[in-house]
Enzyme design. Sequence first.
Site, PDB file in Angstrom:
ATOM      1  N   PHE A  11       0.812  -1.212   0.000  1.00 18.38           N
ATOM      2  CA  PHE A  11       0.000   0.000   0.000  1.00 18.38           C
ATOM      3  C   PHE A  11       0.844   1.260   0.000  1.00 18.38           C
ATOM      4  CE2 PHE A  11      -2.966  -2.989   1.999  1.00 18.38           C
ATOM      5  CZ  PHE A  11      -4.139  -2.694   1.332  1.00 18.38           C
ATOM      6  N   ASP A  12       0.454   2.209  -0.813  1.00 16.74           N
ATOM      7  CA  ASP A  12       0.775   3.591  -0.523  1.00 16.74           C
ATOM      8  C   ASP A  12      -0.077   3.977   0.685  1.00 16.74           C
ATOM      9  OD1 ASP A  12       1.502   6.414  -0.919  1.00 16.74           O
ATOM     10  OD2 ASP A  12      -0.606   6.587  -1.462  1.00 16.74           O
ATOM     11  N   CYS A  13       0.406   4.904   1.484  1.00 11.25           N
ATOM     12  CA  CYS A  13      -0.359   5.292   2.677  1.00 11.25           C
ATOM     13  C   CYS A  13      -1.136   6.586   2.467  1.00 11.25           C
ATOM     14  CB  CYS A  13       0.592   5.447   3.869  1.00 11.25           C
ATOM     15  SG  CYS A  13      -0.263   5.874   5.410  1.00 11.25           S
ATOM     16  N   TYR A  14      -0.443   7.658   2.111  1.00  8.66           N
ATOM     17  CA  TYR A  14      -1.048   8.987   2.111  1.00  8.66           C
ATOM     18  C   TYR A  14      -1.772   9.255   0.799  1.00  8.66           C
ATOM     19  CZ  TYR A  14       1.669   9.133   6.267  1.00  8.66           C
ATOM     20  OH  TYR A  14       2.183   8.809   7.490  1.00  8.66           O
ATOM     21  N   THR A  16      -4.212   7.177   0.019  1.00  6.80           N
ATOM     22  CA  THR A  16      -4.872   5.882  -0.153  1.00  6.80           C
ATOM     23  C   THR A  16      -5.538   5.442   1.142  1.00  6.80           C
ATOM     24  OG1 THR A  16      -3.185   5.261  -1.779  1.00  6.80           O
ATOM     25  CG2 THR A  16      -4.546   3.479  -0.859  1.00  6.80           C
TER      26      THR A  16
END
Length: 242
Positions: A11-14, A16
């Site tokens: 995952f990308d975090c920011y 998403t």
Amino acid sequence: MRLGDYKALSFDCYGTLIDWESGMIEGLRELTARVGTDMSRDEILQAHARHESRQQAQTPGKPYRDLLPIVYKRLAEQWGVPFSQAECEEYGRSVRNWPAFVDSPGALQYLKKYYKLIILSNVDNKTFQYSNEKLQVEFDAIYSAEDVGAYKPSDRNFEYMNGHIGDLGLEPGDILHTAESLFHDHVPARKFGMANCWIYRRHAQAGFGATMTPSHEPTYDFRFNSMADLVKAHQEELRNGD
């Protein structure tokens, strides 16, 4: 292709999992209030994207919490409004206040039952701890820009992840890269031949918000408008025995 074909989700975090655009707008509220003309939300976000991307390319080894104060300063200079060094530094710490999307914790907790979960994010390790608390799940691996020494979309981020996933018993083909940003994530993910899932958080909005416009629109294997929709699709696969 099936969601069940994969052993892990990276995952990308920011953008998403964490609602960074709302966090940015709130963190810049006092600064934008000093601007004499009204600016739209997207005008603010796009200006932020330009300065952030440029600074990440210029200083790839600078931790995100130290890079954001420079972005704040550049925005103030662009808009011709006064600012203080204390404000710049406070903005660098503001990521800890950025909220999770409402569906992120529950979706991650569900997906944890079926996949290994990996973070590949443009963040520093200290800052991510605050976001991780909001996401309420234990990730199997966290690969940050601080670890890599570069920010996405640099190839180094995906090279770093691919070089470490063996520690989890994984190969690149086992991973479905899951992210919102075409610019930061999907263009380089496809370059590396990775399967990808677009979480299109901005489906009801024009433009690219807090990310730069990608060089081209990459292909993607799955597209959902939210993490909740990803979970629903996975559940439907299980019900249908796919």
